[in-house]
Design a protein around this motif. Sequence first.
Motif, mmCIF file in Angstrom:
data_model
loop_
_atom_site.group_PDB
_atom_site.id
_atom_site.type_symbol
_atom_site.label_atom_id
_atom_site.label_comp_id
_atom_site.label_asym_id
_atom_site.label_seq_id
_atom_site.Cartn_x
_atom_site.Cartn_y
_atom_site.Cartn_z
ATOM 1 N N MET A 55 -10.275 -13.701 5.108
ATOM 2 C CA MET A 55 -9.926 -13.327 3.739
ATOM 3 C C MET A 55 -11.151 -13.347 2.827
ATOM 4 N N HIS A 56 -12.093 -14.232 3.104
ATOM 5 C CA HIS A 56 -13.355 -14.199 2.345
ATOM 6 C C HIS A 56 -14.055 -12.862 2.572
ATOM 7 N N HIS A 57 -14.112 -12.429 3.835
ATOM 8 C CA HIS A 57 -14.696 -11.105 4.125
ATOM 9 C C HIS A 57 -13.942 -10.003 3.373
ATOM 10 N N HIS A 58 -12.625 -10.134 3.304
ATOM 11 C CA HIS A 58 -11.802 -9.145 2.592
ATOM 12 C C HIS A 58 -12.205 -9.069 1.116
ATOM 13 N N HIS A 59 -12.451 -10.220 0.492
ATOM 14 C CA HIS A 59 -12.816 -10.241 -0.922
ATOM 15 C C HIS A 59 -14.189 -9.610 -1.171
ATOM 16 N N GLU A 118 -19.995 -11.348 -9.431
ATOM 17 C CA GLU A 118 -20.425 -12.734 -9.357
ATOM 18 C C GLU A 118 -20.187 -13.305 -7.961
ATOM 19 N N ARG A 119 -20.916 -14.363 -7.667
ATOM 20 C CA ARG A 119 -20.747 -15.009 -6.378
ATOM 21 C C ARG A 119 -19.311 -15.491 -6.223
ATOM 22 N N VAL A 120 -18.764 -15.285 -5.046
ATOM 23 C CA VAL A 120 -17.374 -15.652 -4.790
ATOM 24 C C VAL A 120 -17.170 -17.146 -4.953
ATOM 25 N N VAL A 121 -18.194 -17.944 -4.653
ATOM 26 C CA VAL A 121 -18.047 -19.393 -4.761
ATOM 27 C C VAL A 121 -17.773 -19.821 -6.196
ATOM 28 N N HIS A 122 -18.180 -18.985 -7.173
ATOM 29 C CA HIS A 122 -17.956 -19.305 -8.579
ATOM 30 C C HIS A 122 -16.714 -18.611 -9.151
ATOM 31 N N ALA A 123 -15.961 -17.957 -8.328
ATOM 32 C CA ALA A 123 -14.844 -17.154 -8.822
ATOM 33 C C ALA A 123 -13.790 -18.010 -9.519
ATOM 34 N N ASP A 124 -13.179 -17.423 -10.553
ATOM 35 C CA ASP A 124 -12.124 -18.119 -11.275
ATOM 36 C C ASP A 124 -10.827 -18.172 -10.469
ATOM 37 N N ASP A 125 -10.600 -17.191 -9.609
ATOM 38 C CA ASP A 125 -9.386 -17.129 -8.803
ATOM 39 C C ASP A 125 -9.403 -18.257 -7.774
ATOM 40 N N ALA A 126 -8.432 -19.170 -7.894
ATOM 41 C CA ALA A 126 -8.409 -20.343 -7.014
ATOM 42 C C ALA A 126 -8.264 -19.951 -5.553
ATOM 43 N N GLN A 127 -7.490 -18.895 -5.275
ATOM 44 C CA GLN A 127 -7.292 -18.473 -3.890
ATOM 45 C C GLN A 127 -8.577 -17.911 -3.297
ATOM 46 N N VAL A 128 -9.307 -17.150 -4.099
ATOM 47 C CA VAL A 128 -10.586 -16.601 -3.644
ATOM 48 C C VAL A 128 -11.562 -17.732 -3.342
ATOM 49 N N ARG A 129 -11.601 -18.721 -4.240
ATOM 50 C CA ARG A 129 -12.513 -19.852 -4.050
ATOM 51 C C ARG A 129 -12.124 -20.671 -2.816
ATOM 52 N N ARG A 172 -15.027 -30.265 -5.009
ATOM 53 C CA ARG A 172 -14.561 -31.625 -4.724
ATOM 54 C C ARG A 172 -13.180 -31.685 -4.061
ATOM 55 N N PRO A 173 -12.146 -31.000 -4.567
ATOM 56 C CA PRO A 173 -10.818 -31.141 -3.938
ATOM 57 C C PRO A 173 -10.811 -30.742 -2.464
ATOM 58 N N PHE A 174 -11.550 -29.700 -2.131
ATOM 59 C CA PHE A 174 -11.583 -29.239 -0.740
ATOM 60 C C PHE A 174 -12.360 -30.212 0.142
ATOM 61 N N ALA A 175 -13.465 -30.730 -0.396
ATOM 62 C CA ALA A 175 -14.274 -31.669 0.372
ATOM 63 C C ALA A 175 -13.511 -32.966 0.628
ATOM 64 N N GLU A 176 -12.903 -33.503 -0.409
ATOM 65 C CA GLU A 176 -12.205 -34.774 -0.236
ATOM 66 C C GLU A 176 -11.003 -34.635 0.691
ATOM 67 N N LYS A 177 -10.318 -33.501 0.624
ATOM 68 C CA LYS A 177 -9.197 -33.260 1.535
ATOM 69 C C LYS A 177 -9.690 -33.173 2.982
ATOM 70 N N THR A 178 -10.820 -32.495 3.187
ATOM 71 C CA THR A 178 -11.355 -32.347 4.539
ATOM 72 C C THR A 178 -11.869 -33.676 5.073
ATOM 73 N N ILE A 179 -12.555 -34.439 4.225
ATOM 74 C CA ILE A 179 -13.065 -35.755 4.634
ATOM 75 C C ILE A 179 -11.908 -36.673 5.026
#
Length: 336
Positions: free
Chosen positions: A101-105, A125-136, A198-205
């Motif tokens: 899905m990242h490739h799709h965006h 803009e860089r996808v990592v900075h996107a406002d869309d939570a799903q894209v991020r 942070r939310p993604f990192a802490e969930k993965t950790i």
Amino acid sequence: MEQLAAWTPADLLQLSGGYWNTCALHAGVKLDVFTPLQDRAANSEELADLLRADRRGLAMLLNALAAMGLLKKDGERYATTLFAAEFLSRTSPKYLGHIIMHHHHLMDGWSRLDEAVISGKAIQERVVHADDAQVRENFLMGMFNLAMQLAPKIVPEIDLSSRQRLLDLGGGPGTYAIQFCLHNPELTAVVYDLPSTRPFAEKTIQRFNLADRVIFNDGDFITKGIEGTFDVAWLSHVLHGESPEACAVILKKAVAALEPGGIILIQEFILEDSKAGPVFPALFSLNMLLFTSGGQAYSQSELYSMLTDAGARDVQRLPLSLPNGAGVMMGFVTEH
């Protein structure tokens, strides 16, 4: 340099229309056709009702995915292949849908590559900075998808048995920090990245039960300093998103955070010194043109110079066989 096969008109046309397959895969993942077909076979009408899709349109997509070998069709009923169940079902721990899905965006931007080449500026803009939570989420967890493919190959080949404190700079969801700590029981780690990570990192950790050994620290490590000292720094696919000037700042800050005797390790898609190969890093450099203000893929000699200019010594490329032109450069910090 890579030896490329001779082109034929058929090859050229296959390449030109290859996005048809890509778009069919993206649609299948976006609509999540693979997950329900993992548990039981269904006809297109049943699946269309479940997904709230048009029956005719979905049947065409399912037939295309079956023709591509990602679904099985028996009579009028479809089911996932073993491969699709493993990598395209959302219930699988090996799910690769986030990176797909990242490739799709990225596709809209890539369709405007000519504009970026003319202007020399990013299309969006860089996808990592996107406002869309799903894209991020797709970007960050897509990085997790990719890292989980490579980390089990890389981590055992790097001896950190005598190291105690790892800096995972720009570490996203912390995949490498986690894998290094799993492989080295005495190691602790700090993942440095943007607050939105942070939310993604802490969930993965937490998923790997390492909250007592891996922590997340948010901050802009380009404009600000790095808190604490470390005996090893790991930067995986960080530098390609930045200009040479920004890379110099990042590497100097990373080296400054290391104790004497520390190791700095950077992973990148590494170009040959001619920059005319390998294919993936060369194309990836265009991806950075499209989505960053100054990023690019760098050659091995450029990375060597960056590391030595930052104060690293005995810089070398580790003898790792990795896909897509990826490589790991290592240097040592003797003094500041």
